[in-house]
Design an enzyme around this catalytic site. Structure first.
Site, PDB file in Angstrom:
ATOM      1  N   GLY A  53       0.910  -1.162  -0.189  1.00 44.24           N
ATOM      2  CA  GLY A  53      -0.054  -0.095  -0.180  1.00 44.24           C
ATOM      3  C   GLY A  53       0.669   1.424   0.092  1.00 44.24           C
ATOM      4  O   GLY A  53       1.912   1.114  -0.279  1.00 44.24           O
ATOM      5  N   LEU A  94       0.272   3.391  -2.052  1.00 49.87           N
ATOM      6  CA  LEU A  94       0.691   3.246  -3.339  1.00 49.87           C
ATOM      7  C   LEU A  94       1.243   4.631  -4.160  1.00 49.87           C
ATOM      8  O   LEU A  94       0.890   5.798  -3.877  1.00 49.87           O
ATOM      9  CB  LEU A  94      -0.429   3.055  -4.390  1.00 49.87           C
ATOM     10  CG  LEU A  94      -1.129   1.588  -3.987  1.00 49.87           C
ATOM     11  CD1 LEU A  94      -2.355   1.420  -4.584  1.00 49.87           C
ATOM     12  CD2 LEU A  94      -0.037   0.510  -3.990  1.00 49.87           C
ATOM     13  N   HIS A 138       4.377   1.921  -8.057  1.00 54.00           N
ATOM     14  CA  HIS A 138       3.288   0.662  -8.021  1.00 54.00           C
ATOM     15  C   HIS A 138       2.325   0.918  -9.248  1.00 54.00           C
ATOM     16  O   HIS A 138       1.964  -0.115  -9.919  1.00 54.00           O
ATOM     17  CB  HIS A 138       2.391   0.796  -6.698  1.00 54.00           C
ATOM     18  CG  HIS A 138       3.169   0.747  -5.508  1.00 54.00           C
ATOM     19  ND1 HIS A 138       3.448   1.958  -4.547  1.00 54.00           N
ATOM     20  CD2 HIS A 138       3.600  -0.376  -5.074  1.00 54.00           C
ATOM     21  CE1 HIS A 138       4.004   1.209  -3.386  1.00 54.00           C
ATOM     22  NE2 HIS A 138       4.281  -0.091  -3.792  1.00 54.00           N
TER      23      HIS A 138
END
Ligand code: PAF
Length: 303
Positions: free
Chosen positions: A44, A46, A50
């Site tokens: 996560g 992000l 990513h």
């Protein structure tokens, strides 16, 4: 689709999944519809790095699952597990916008129910470099990635080259355990001053943030040395270290040039290698690397 207000709405079909049972079922349903599944495992917070993995997955696969799980097993005592950035709502919105098919966001209890005992160790590759500085880290990474690959059973899984040792360990694990997933390693995404994108960069500000670009500058000076014909690891490492040591806010943990397959240190460039760096800036651990590939008689350096 246009709504009466005149505002353009994108229909989102992303399913957010919190349980292993439903994720397995959704993946089975996708495969039954002949969809090729891509998995992008993340913790996560992000960022563009990513998102570039997700775009690569969408180019190659007809359905994409992104996992968000801050994996407690890959953080050692005293590391930043508690303060690791958690931004699930923003992450979900970004994934919906990208029209990702599945967000898998399990709880720690879902992944490690009480009584969980299994650990995956990829011998040899896991106890050096990052593994020496962070004992148990790659055991935690390999264990959770094996679980994610088993739950989703993707055709391909996508990882960033910034974590080159992690990517190599995961490739070795999939080979050793005859896993079907193809492991795709994607380029590093950088800020305009060269700093490699990382979820931990949010902890850097002002002079510390500026100083962090020394990692990139040092890899760039190594690139110039190689382009002007230097092949000896000691001189290349001196060039790397010189740039870092000139930046008092950056504390070097290691700088090594290693064979890209074995991760053993090399004395001189002969085949594909990595120059790997780890350092701390204001207590934030940063890693970066350059890929050094032999092309005919010369070497190509990719930052
Ligand atoms: O690179 C990461 O974000 C993590 O190590 C991974 C691969 C998602 C496993 O927790």
């Amino acid at each position: 689709m246009r709504r009466p207000s005149g505002v353009l709405f994108l229909e989102t079909h992303m399913e957010t999944i919190h349980t292993v049972v439903r994720m397995k079922q959704a993946a089975r349903e996708a495969r039954a519809k002949q969809r090729t599944l891509g998995l992008v495992p993340t913790m996560g917070a992000l960022h563009e790095g990513h998102l570039s993995l997700i775009c690569r997955a969408q180019e190659r696969c007809s359905a994409v699952a992104v996992s968000i799980f801050v994996n407690p097993k890959q953080f050692g005592p005293g590391e930043d597990f508690k303060k690791y950035p958690r931004t699930l709502d923003e992450d979900r919105a970004a994934l919906e916008k990208l029209q990702v098919d599945y967000l898998f966001a399990p709880t720690p209890e879902e992944i490690y129910p009480s009584g969980f005992r299994t650990e995956v160790i990829v011998q040899g590759l896991s106890d050096r470099l990052e593994g020496r500085s962070r004992p148990g880290h790659f055991q935690g990474v390999a264990t959770v990635v094996l679980k994610l690959l088993d739950i989703v059973q993707p055709q391909s899984a996508f990882f960033g080259r910034k974590d080159a040792q992690q990517a190599r360990i995961i490739q070795q694990m999939t080979r050793d355990l005859n896993l079907d997933a193809e492991i795709v390693v994607c380029p590093i995404v950088r800020e305009p001053d060269g700093l490699a994108l990382s979820s931990r960069n949010v902890f850097l500000a002002g002079d510390d943030r500026r100083a962090a670009a020394a990692l990139y500058r040092s890899l760039d000076s190594l690139r110039r040395e190689i382009e002007s014909g230097e092949r000896g690891a000691p001189r290349l490492l001196a060039a790397l270290r010189g740039v870092i040591e000139a930046e008092p806010r950056v504390a070097l943990d290691y700088a090594e040039i290693v064979d890209a397959e074995t991760f053993d240190p090399v004395e001189e460039l002969r085949k594909t290698c990595y120059a790997l760096l780890a350092a701390r800036v204001a207590g934030v651990r940063l890693i970066d690397n350059a890929l050094i590939e032999q092309v005919g008689d010369s070497f190509r350096v990719t930052l």
